[in-house]
Structures are given as C-alpha cells and as structure tokens.
Design a protein around this motif. Structure first.
Motif, mmCIF file in Angstrom:
data_model
loop_
_atom_site.group_PDB
_atom_site.id
_atom_site.type_symbol
_atom_site.label_atom_id
_atom_site.label_comp_id
_atom_site.label_asym_id
_atom_site.label_seq_id
_atom_site.Cartn_x
_atom_site.Cartn_y
_atom_site.Cartn_z
ATOM 1 N N ASN A 285 0.824 -1.213 0.000
ATOM 2 C CA ASN A 285 0.000 0.000 0.000
ATOM 3 C C ASN A 285 0.860 1.267 0.000
ATOM 4 O OD1 ASN A 285 -2.350 -1.466 -0.014
ATOM 5 N ND2 ASN A 285 -2.678 -1.355 2.209
ATOM 6 N N GLU A 286 1.953 1.217 0.747
ATOM 7 C CA GLU A 286 2.829 2.375 0.796
ATOM 8 C C GLU A 286 3.446 2.649 -0.580
ATOM 9 O OE1 GLU A 286 4.503 5.676 2.427
ATOM 10 O OE2 GLU A 286 3.064 4.291 3.369
ATOM 11 N N GLN A 287 3.855 1.572 -1.273
ATOM 12 C CA GLN A 287 4.419 1.738 -2.603
ATOM 13 C C GLN A 287 3.365 2.245 -3.585
ATOM 14 O OE1 GLN A 287 7.652 1.407 -3.525
ATOM 15 N NE2 GLN A 287 6.937 2.225 -5.494
ATOM 16 N N LEU A 288 2.134 1.681 -3.462
ATOM 17 C CA LEU A 288 1.047 2.128 -4.333
ATOM 18 C C LEU A 288 0.697 3.588 -4.093
ATOM 19 C CD1 LEU A 288 -1.369 -0.956 -4.220
ATOM 20 C CD2 LEU A 288 -0.049 -0.149 -6.178
ATOM 21 N N ARG A 289 0.776 4.018 -2.827
ATOM 22 C CA ARG A 289 0.465 5.408 -2.507
ATOM 23 C C ARG A 289 1.477 6.349 -3.161
ATOM 24 N NH1 ARG A 289 0.415 4.771 2.400
ATOM 25 N NH2 ARG A 289 -1.823 4.440 2.686
ATOM 26 N N ASN A 290 2.738 5.981 -3.112
ATOM 27 C CA ASN A 290 3.772 6.807 -3.751
ATOM 28 C C ASN A 290 3.569 6.863 -5.265
ATOM 29 O OD1 ASN A 290 4.969 7.266 -1.258
ATOM 30 N ND2 ASN A 290 6.363 5.506 -1.443
ATOM 31 N N ASN A 293 0.516 9.075 -6.070
ATOM 32 C CA ASN A 293 0.773 10.510 -5.969
ATOM 33 C C ASN A 293 1.498 11.030 -7.208
ATOM 34 O OD1 ASN A 293 -0.424 10.619 -3.463
ATOM 35 N ND2 ASN A 293 1.504 10.315 -2.338
ATOM 36 N N THR A 294 2.440 10.254 -7.690
ATOM 37 C CA THR A 294 3.172 10.656 -8.892
ATOM 38 C C THR A 294 2.249 10.703 -10.105
ATOM 39 O OG1 THR A 294 5.193 9.649 -8.016
ATOM 40 C CG2 THR A 294 5.115 10.088 -10.382
ATOM 41 N N THR A 295 1.385 9.681 -10.227
ATOM 42 C CA THR A 295 0.451 9.618 -11.357
ATOM 43 C C THR A 295 -0.572 10.742 -11.288
ATOM 44 O OG1 THR A 295 0.716 7.215 -11.439
ATOM 45 C CG2 THR A 295 -1.202 8.141 -12.563
ATOM 46 N N LEU A 299 -1.572 13.496 -14.087
ATOM 47 C CA LEU A 299 -2.901 13.498 -14.689
ATOM 48 C C LEU A 299 -3.738 14.729 -14.364
ATOM 49 C CD1 LEU A 299 -3.980 9.770 -14.124
ATOM 50 C CD2 LEU A 299 -3.214 10.834 -16.250
ATOM 51 N N ALA A 300 -3.281 15.512 -13.381
ATOM 52 C CA ALA A 300 -4.094 16.653 -12.953
ATOM 53 C C ALA A 300 -4.402 17.598 -14.109
ATOM 54 C CB ALA A 300 -3.384 17.399 -11.831
ATOM 55 N N LYS A 301 -3.390 17.788 -14.979
ATOM 56 C CA LYS A 301 -3.593 18.707 -16.090
ATOM 57 C C LYS A 301 -4.564 18.134 -17.127
ATOM 58 C CE LYS A 301 1.086 20.609 -15.617
ATOM 59 N NZ LYS A 301 2.380 20.836 -16.316
ATOM 60 N N LEU A 302 -4.642 16.811 -17.178
ATOM 61 C CA LEU A 302 -5.476 16.163 -18.197
ATOM 62 C C LEU A 302 -6.909 15.923 -17.720
ATOM 63 C CD1 LEU A 302 -2.925 13.491 -19.474
ATOM 64 C CD2 LEU A 302 -3.415 15.726 -20.466
#
Length: 458
Positions: A285-290, A293-295, A299-302
């Motif tokens: 879960n910790e790895q998925l959370r990191n 956050n990067t993804t 994607l925020a701009k899209l």
C-alpha cells in the motif's frame, strides 16, 4: 379419579424408564459436542423424530366459559398418542399426530323446564389424525453451548372418529348416533403449547397442553347452545430423534455455539498468517500510494474541467461555459431547437376550448370535455410545448369568489393534463376573475362569453 391417577402414574413411570434406557445408549454426541460446520447444510443434522405420549383428556379448557358448556362437571380420563415430525427449519417442524382416549363429563345443562337432560356423557376417541406446525421458540442460546429447554407452539388441522354416548337421568345409556355405525367423523383444530427438555442426546422429555376445537356440537352427544364442542389434552411424553447418532438434532442444535467454535479454531490457526499478510499489504500500500501521488500529479492537467461542463480543459473549445448549459463534445453550447405551433396544433387547442364546460359554480370538468383535453395533453407530451391557462368569469357574484373560481378552474385543467402525462413545469394556470371581460356583462350572451378559460400554446 383414583383409577385415572394410578394409570397416569404408571404411564409416567414407563416413559421415564424408557427415556433413561435411551439416555444410556452410547452416542458420539454424549461428550457434549454439538458442533456442525456453519452453513454446511441441513443434511448434517437430524431432522426426523418420533414421539409417544400419554396424559389426561378433559372437556375443561383454558378458552371460553367452561360453566356454559353442554355439561357442567368435567372429569379427567386417560389418553395416549404418538407423532412423527420433520424439522424443516430450526424453528419450524411439520408433524403428523395420532391420539386416542376417552372424554367424559357429568350433569348436563337443563332443558327449558330447568331439569337436567343427561347425567353424563362419555365419548370414545377411536382415532384422530392431524397435521400440525410445531414452532420452536428458543433453540438459539447465547449463554450455553446447547439449550436445555425448548418452548414450542403447535397449530394444525385434522380429522377424528369418535363415538359419543349419553346417560339419561333414569340410568339408560344410549349412543348419540343411531344406525349401523355409532361413530362420527369430524374435522377438528388442535392448538397447543409445551416445553421439551433435552434429557439425553437425541432424546427429549415432552410436556404439552393442547385444546382441540371440534367443528360441530356433536362431540358430547348434546346439542346445547350455539358453540361447538372442545376438549383439552395435557400430556407427558418422550421424543426420539431418528438418523445417525453422530449428527445433532436440528430442533435442539445451537448454531451460535458452532459459529463460536469455528471462529475460535480458525482464529487460532490463522492469527500469525494474518499478521504476516497485513505487514505485506502495508508495504504494498505504501508503494502504491507513492506511485499514485506521482500519477495524480501527471494526470491533474489532463482531468481538469474548469467550467464544469463535462469536457476537460484540454479538449474544451468553448471555455467558461455558463453552469447548466448543454454542450457538445467540444464543450460548445448546443443550439436550441425551434418550436413551431402549427395550424393543426391550434385546432386541437381550439376544440378543447370549444368543448370545455364545468359544473355550475364549480371547478369540476364535465365528462364530455375530457376527450378534447386528452388530445391537448398528448400534444404537450409529443412536442414539449408550454401552455398558459387563463381563467375568467362574468361579474355575477363577489369579486373574491370570481377570482377564486377562475383560478380553481384553470388549476383543475392543469391537474387533469398533468394526470395524463403532461409536464407540470410547462403549464401555467392563472385566474383573472371578472377583471378582463371580452363582452358586456349586461346580457346573458355577454356573460356566457366572459365565462371562459383561454389556452395559449407556445
């Protein structure tokens, strides 16, 4: 009475000895284990059982006024029976009952002259058979592994064959029914309560009481009053579960205890493994959370839709569209369709106005006006038109009354159109009373013309 008591004592002793013998029979459940894997199906439990019982039969019951029965002094007589039961649910069983015995009472109600007609009656129950529902009330126990007492209710229907005899004041005893057969077949309704005690694995002590409602007034051989006859049966007996001794009896099985054992066993075996899985999941879960956050940052701009029209900014050719505006795939407002009112549409409305009539001084639409209103409603549905209804009156009566009447009539038409499927938000109903005449109110024809509801379609 002493003879009946002696027979009942012997019957009770026999049942208790039989129950003790069954209790001493080896059984794999005698260790106290009542475990059945939860949700494993009813074939893991014993559902069929048989029972035998004996007790006292009497005309006295807990229902109604016993002093008003056909005979005033009930006596107790010995009865006995048996049953076979299929426990189809933990709290519901279907059982077939059999009963024999004798019912007796003395001192009949007097005749019209105040004299007793009979000194006693004796009815032999040759046989009775009934099908009943047996409802167990407390077979789930949260405090003990296995319940010891099971209260129950029974209700059913059946038929019995009985022979009533009556004794006159002179001592003459005669059958109530004369002819080749002195017996009678009759429908009866048994209703009962009782307690069962788990005295051994697969063996229950049964204490019960039932009232049997005979569907006639022939049971005691004396047609007196307007109520049907009834009698009660208090019994003690034993119930024996059928099937493999390795299986618990469904009626006494406590599924809560099995669920608790299952939980404790599985919890003990899986505690370490579960903790290992939790630790591994935390790392993942910790790895998925990191990664997420990067993804999300990429994607925020899209995914941003500033004007909220459902088209993201990168594809929106018409930014800052007002809220609620319907747009196409490029984010630009859709052209609104132009609605045209045709001559045919106007004719539908004109016919409705022409045929419109109300009851005198009321807002009730007369029946012959409804077909043309139906066509207006269908027009509103098909073309999504809007409609304004304006109610008017002549100057007869007070201004307040005319204003209210004109408003009510316009609202009445709106309600009818809405009931036929028209969109209420596209219909406006207004009352103008006598304020907008189109003719002189000094003549009858003018007043008739002023009493109207105008339809404006757009």
């Amino acid at each position: 009475m002493k003879s009946n008591f002696k027979r009942a004592t012997l019957l009770l002793s026999g049942l208790m000895v039989g129950g003790k013998l069954f209790a001493q029979t080896p059984d794999s459940t005698a260790t106290g284990t009542d475990y059945v894997k939860p949700f494993s199906g009813g074939n893991q439990l014993r559902t069929w059982s048989v029972g035998v019982h004996g007790g006292m039969l009497t005309p006295y019951t807990i229902f109604g006024t016993n002093g008003k029965q056909d005979f005033k002094n009930p006596t107790e007589q010995l009865g006995y029976g048996a049953y076979i039961k299929d426990q189809i649910l933990p709290s519901l069983g279907i059982q077939a009952d059999f009963l024999r015995g004798k019912v007796k009472s003395n001192n009949s109600q007097p005749d019209v002259n105040g004299n007793p007609v009979f000194t006693q009656y004796t009815t032999n129950i040759n046989w009775s058979a009934a099908l009943s529902a047996n409802i167990t009330l407390a077979n789930i126990n949260w405090r003990h592994d296995k319940p010891f007492i099971q209260p129950y209710l029974t209700v059913g229907a059946g038929t019995m064959n009985y022979t009533p005899k009556v004794t006159y004041a002179d001592g003459q005893e005669v059958n109530f029914k004369t002819g080749d057969k002195a017996s009678i077949n009759e429908i009866f309704i048994p209703v009962g309560v009782g307690l069962k005690f788990d005295i051994a694995p697969g063996v229950n002590l049964d204490l019960g009481y039932s009232v049997n409602f005979v569907q006639s007034d022939n049971f005691d051989g004396y047609n007196y009053g307007t109520t049907n006859d009834r009698f009660s049966y208090a019994h003690i007996g034993l119930e024996f579960a059928l099937g493999s001794r390795k299986k618990p009896q469904m009626a006494t099985h406590n599924p809560v205890s099995s669920m608790r054992k299952e939980y404790m066993w599985e919890n003990q075996q899986t505690k370490t493994l579960l903790q290992q899985q939790i630790d591994a999941e935390k790392a993942r879960n910790e790895q998925l959370r990191n990664d997420l956050n990067t993804t999300n940052a990429s994607l925020a701009k899209l995914t941003t839709d500033s004007d909220g029209d459902g088209v993201v900014d990168v594809n929106d050719k018409c930014p800052n569209t007002p809220s609620g505006t319907k747009v196409d795939g490029s984010g630009c407002p859709l052209a609104k369709p132009v609605i045209y009112v045709t001559e045919e549409d106007k004719k539908v409305v004109k016919d409705a106005i022409k045929n419109l009539e109300f009851d005198l001084g009321k807002s009730t639409i007369r029946a012959h006006s409804l077909p043309s209103l139906d066509r207006v409603a269908q027009l509103l549905i098909d073309k999504n038109f809007s409609l304004k209804l304006a109610g008017h009156t002549d100057n007869t009566g007070s201004k307040d009354l005319n204003m209210r009447l004109s408003k009510d009539r316009a609202e009445s038409i709106k309600s009818y159109l809405v009931s036929k499927g028209a969109n209420a938000s596209r219909i406006e109903a207004t009352g103008y009373g006598q304020n907008q005449p189109i003719a002189s109110n000094k003549t009858a024809a003018g007043r008739q013309a002023n009493r109207r509801v105008e339809f404006t379609l757009y």
